[in-house]
Design a protein around this motif. Sequence first.
Motif, PDB file in Angstrom:
ATOM      1  N   UNK A   1       0.983  -1.111  -0.356  1.00 21.84           N
ATOM      2  CA  UNK A   1      -0.143  -0.011   0.151  1.00 21.84           C
ATOM      3  C   UNK A   1       0.996   1.395   0.005  1.00 21.84           C
TER       4      UNK A   1
ATOM      5  N   UNK B   1       0.336   4.447   1.681  1.00 16.81           N
ATOM      6  CA  UNK B   1      -0.368   5.728   1.998  1.00 16.81           C
ATOM      7  C   UNK B   1       0.993   6.228   3.333  1.00 16.81           C
ATOM      8  N   UNK B   2       1.773   6.234   3.310  1.00 17.43           N
ATOM      9  CA  UNK B   2       3.334   7.749   3.671  1.00 17.43           C
ATOM     10  C   UNK B   2       3.421   8.373   2.163  1.00 17.43           C
TER      11      UNK B   2
ATOM     12  N   UNK C   1       0.878  10.910   1.623  1.00 14.31           N
ATOM     13  CA  UNK C   1       0.770  11.906   2.532  1.00 14.31           C
ATOM     14  C   UNK C   1       2.237  12.516   2.532  1.00 14.31           C
ATOM     15  N   UNK C   2       3.154  11.789   2.636  1.00 15.41           N
ATOM     16  CA  UNK C   2       4.481  12.276   1.428  1.00 15.41           C
ATOM     17  C   UNK C   2       3.975  13.803   0.239  1.00 15.41           C
TER      18      UNK C   2
ATOM     19  N   UNK D   1       4.349   1.088   1.672  1.00 13.32           N
ATOM     20  CA  UNK D   1       4.658   1.366   3.164  1.00 13.32           C
ATOM     21  C   UNK D   1       4.898   0.376   4.180  1.00 13.32           C
TER      22      UNK D   1
ATOM     23  N   UNK E   1       8.498   0.728   3.369  1.00 10.63           N
ATOM     24  CA  UNK E   1       9.205   1.727   4.143  1.00 10.63           C
ATOM     25  C   UNK E   1      10.140   1.253   5.401  1.00 10.63           C
TER      26      UNK E   1
END
Lengths: 320, 320
Positions: free
Chosen positions: A74, A76-77, A80-81, A95, A98
């Motif tokens: 996924x 998501x991070x 957001x970044x 994610x 990361x």
Amino acid sequence: MRMRIVVLAGGIGGARFLRGLRSAAPEADVTVIGNTGDDIHLFGLKVCPDLDTVMYTLGGGIDEEQGWGRRDESFRVKSELAAYGVGPEWFGLGDRDFATHIVRTQMLGAGYPLSAVTEALCTRWNPGVRLLPMSDDRVETHVAVTLDGERRVIHFQEYWVRLRASVDAEAVVPVGAEEAKPAPGVLQALAEADVILLPPSNPVVSIGTILAVPGIREAVASAAAPVVGLSPIVGGAPVRGMADKVLAAVGVESTAAAVARHYGAGLLDGWLVDTADAASAPEVEEAGIRCLAVPLMMTDTGATAAMARAALALAEEVRA
Amino acid sequence: MRMRIVVLAGGIGGARFLRGLRSAAPEADVTVIGNTGDDIHLFGLKVCPDLDTVMYTLGGGIDEEQGWGRRDESFRVKSELAAYGVGPEWFGLGDRDFATHIVRTQMLGAGYPLSAVTEALCTRWNPGVRLLPMSDDRVETHVAVTLDGERRVIHFQEYWVRLRASVDAEAVVPVGAEEAKPAPGVLQALAEADVILLPPSNPVVSIGTILAVPGIREAVASAAAPVVGLSPIVGGAPVRGMADKVLAAVGVESTAAAVARHYGAGLLDGWLVDTADAASAPEVEEAGIRCLAVPLMMTDTGATAAMARAALALAEEVRA
């Protein structure tokens, strides 16, 4: 005693070959010297794409379809970044991925060398091989290109991932390689190897970068073990990726024979070309490298294991 | 000219009060001096829980139910970190939240001070206030506790989040505060303020830590503006959280009046207690602090806005 095999590996091609090799020689003691020239700092985190591709592939965590990154990933991070206006957006960090980079960066920040960090990450993945970075020192491959009429030197990942190698690579420079030292264990593994294999990884930016670390090329060339490579070029084109672009930058034709001559008889004892390139075998042999033609498409683990078996057989032939 | 309000704020309570204040005084120029004593380094990343709670709450990104963290949060990165055996697992960092800490850590690593980083993060969230960390210097609140018969000093987050303040806090120490300098803009904002407000944040580990930065307590005490606080204690118990635990560590009873006396008349001009504590108003006034009783439960933005209006009205009364 278990056969000691050392493999110099890039990313996707190297990782898939290693899976076939493990299937072909499950009892062998395999050491992988991984390319770190495509490492990049993104978002303040140290990303090692080739090491991770090997680790995820052999550890069962890889996204099989794309060949890199984690399965069931996924973003998501990253999303957001991007909302913070922080990029690059062209590099697909998921994610789950990361987390790997966060652990690595934290350990590096605490003073551990990359080789120790890689070993720690591998305790989770159990890749079934000993994975060594080529060096604990920072090496980053850069590519000279002309963009909008201006000559620029960009990180290899920008060339490869953002530009998709859509412009000519005018030069490929492994920045830092000259000052880099082989990581602990690398030279010893080469010296003690029974067989050294060059999988069908990129000859310039993957295997070429590993060989650019002072001491490694010499250790491969002077090793007691036979050195056998597998052509990444089939029928005049790279099997995967855009190796032709960077081969041109070093003045090497995109043919199976030209890549063998590029490595040279000083390094290679044997060379496998695809059956489609069987006609080029005599040219390779003229260069002093024993050459056989076998199917080289890594369509599945079975086919890849057959390639690994052919490489090991060729190693035995040239050893004798 | 717009009224200049300066608020010293902790996390959840401070953030919710600020939302009420913005509703009550939408035209005011609000500067928030945020507690950074509960900042913590996790996974190599700099986490600023109180600053983020203010930023997310005023920016519409907060998880309303729990009061901290991002709404619609997921925990893929954390779960992967746990798979690597990397903790702590007791601190709930979500994927969206991770992005904030990654951006912050990257900017700090590039040399930006925390105040500049906070400003940059706020350009995304548009909190409608100027959010300043109390200091750009590292301050971390530690708590002395006895665990299994052994005296230990642990990070405030470990005390608060992991132990849920289940053991007595024997001492609370804002490590680094003595050497810290107020962040750029903090002293000037206090000097130029028309009103200074102490929301119902934790008097010890939130507002107490801000006041522990040399220069800030003096700037509040000597400010031309009236200073009005709101009691975080209602009916002898904290409205939220476990403030009684850390109040005991500094020898302060968990009553609205005791907290007012703890701040003291040298700092406070006015103090709001809840209607449930109306009987304690004379005791506060005896200490030289004007005291009124109004409802202090922040049940919704409307109720919180009424509290903010009462605080501003009390400020006008003590100014006159």
